[in-house]
Design an enzyme around this catalytic site. Sequence first.
Site, PDB file in Angstrom:
ATOM      1  N   HIS A 242       0.687  -1.183   0.054  1.00 42.12           N
ATOM      2  CA  HIS A 242      -0.161  -0.002  -0.027  1.00 42.12           C
ATOM      3  C   HIS A 242       0.683   1.497   0.202  1.00 42.12           C
ATOM      4  CE1 HIS A 242      -3.376  -2.529   1.254  1.00 42.12           C
ATOM      5  NE2 HIS A 242      -2.652  -3.187   2.208  1.00 42.12           N
TER       6      HIS A 242
HETATM    7  C1  BDR Z   1      -2.696   0.476   5.531  1.00 41.97           C
HETATM    8  O1  BDR Z   1      -2.793   0.029   6.972  1.00 41.97           O
HETATM    9  C2  BDR Z   1      -1.537  -0.526   7.361  1.00 41.97           C
HETATM   10  O2  BDR Z   1      -1.677  -1.928   7.489  1.00 41.97           O
HETATM   11  C3  BDR Z   1      -0.624  -0.343   6.431  1.00 41.97           C
HETATM   12  O3  BDR Z   1       0.779   0.091   6.581  1.00 41.97           O
HETATM   13  C4  BDR Z   1      -1.288   0.677   5.378  1.00 41.97           C
HETATM   14  O4  BDR Z   1      -0.815   2.130   5.645  1.00 41.97           O
HETATM   15  C5  BDR Z   1      -3.487  -0.421   4.596  1.00 41.97           C
HETATM   16  O5  BDR Z   1      -4.670  -0.511   4.843  1.00 41.97           O
END
Ligand code: BDR
Length: 313
Positions: A242
């Site tokens: 992400h």
């Molecule tokens: C987001 O949530 C966290 O687990 C990750 O770092 C990312 O920023 C994804 O939903």
Amino acid sequence: MVQMPRPIILDCDPGHDDALAILLAAASPEIDLLAITTVGGNQTVEKCTLNARRICTVAGITGVPIAAGAAGPLLGSLHIGGYVHGESGLDGPAFADPTVPQVDESAVDLMRRVITEHPEPVTIVAIGPLTNVALLLRVEPRIADRIQEIVIMGGSTDRGNDTPYAEFNIRVDPEAADIVFRSGLKVTMCGLNVTHQALATPEVLARFRALGTKLGDLCVELLTFFGSSYFKTWGFESPPLHDPVAVARVIDPSIVVCLPQPVAVETAGRYTRGATVVDLHHLSGDPDNAMVATELDAERFWDLMIGAVASYG
Ligand code: BDR
Ligand code: CA
């Protein structure tokens, strides 16, 4: 014409994908990384700060101040993402004690100082819960004139990952997200609908491994642990990376296609608190308040990410 690097502050909660976002931002000539600030999210803020220091130490990123920020959301207590990132927030690899220090200033104070002192407007890339950013806007409203853009990883045009309708970063602090989306500033949202196109497939892992470097191997270890969480919880064959997508949008906007949209944050829903309500067809008549990412050029994204890790040698 030579493009000057864009001054940014990276606000994060490392976190496996945050760790790769730090590596990408610090390596990119298109970015001038002014500060790293941390927030409670994937783990407690203490663990996230330690992890930011660990990654900077392994990569040899020195001279970028790291400051710890909010321990929890504006309202209520912190919901931690340990089920994805493990007990340490960065489970998988073993880390030596970090030598890169934490500065003796809070995240909000550091952000305020760096933004005020910088001659150019600064972009905030926020890849964790938006608590620090909202606090900054509330304690120093005049800072808005000095902020070029807030690029976030968070939300979705579709459904959520932490609850059926809410993405993790927004779900942890919906009130903070609401403040950011209603700030009137230029906000760019890189949500799950695009980050789920950044899949760390076995071919991607092989490319990291083929670098034959310490950091290439570290990325493989991080992505392997992250992949096992994604398989267990959501049945993904390959995990979505992400946070570096938001950094990629700053480095090369053409990699992440965005459209202007009205976005509201659900703060009251009985089942949907923390959802980002994106009015894709402009049915509400509300004005556009965000650039919403709709498409990722995954091939160029991975070239950028792997090239950044390779550049550390
Ligand atoms: C987001 O949530 C966290 O687990 C990750 O770092 C990312 O920023 C994804 O939903
Ligand atoms: Ca994150």
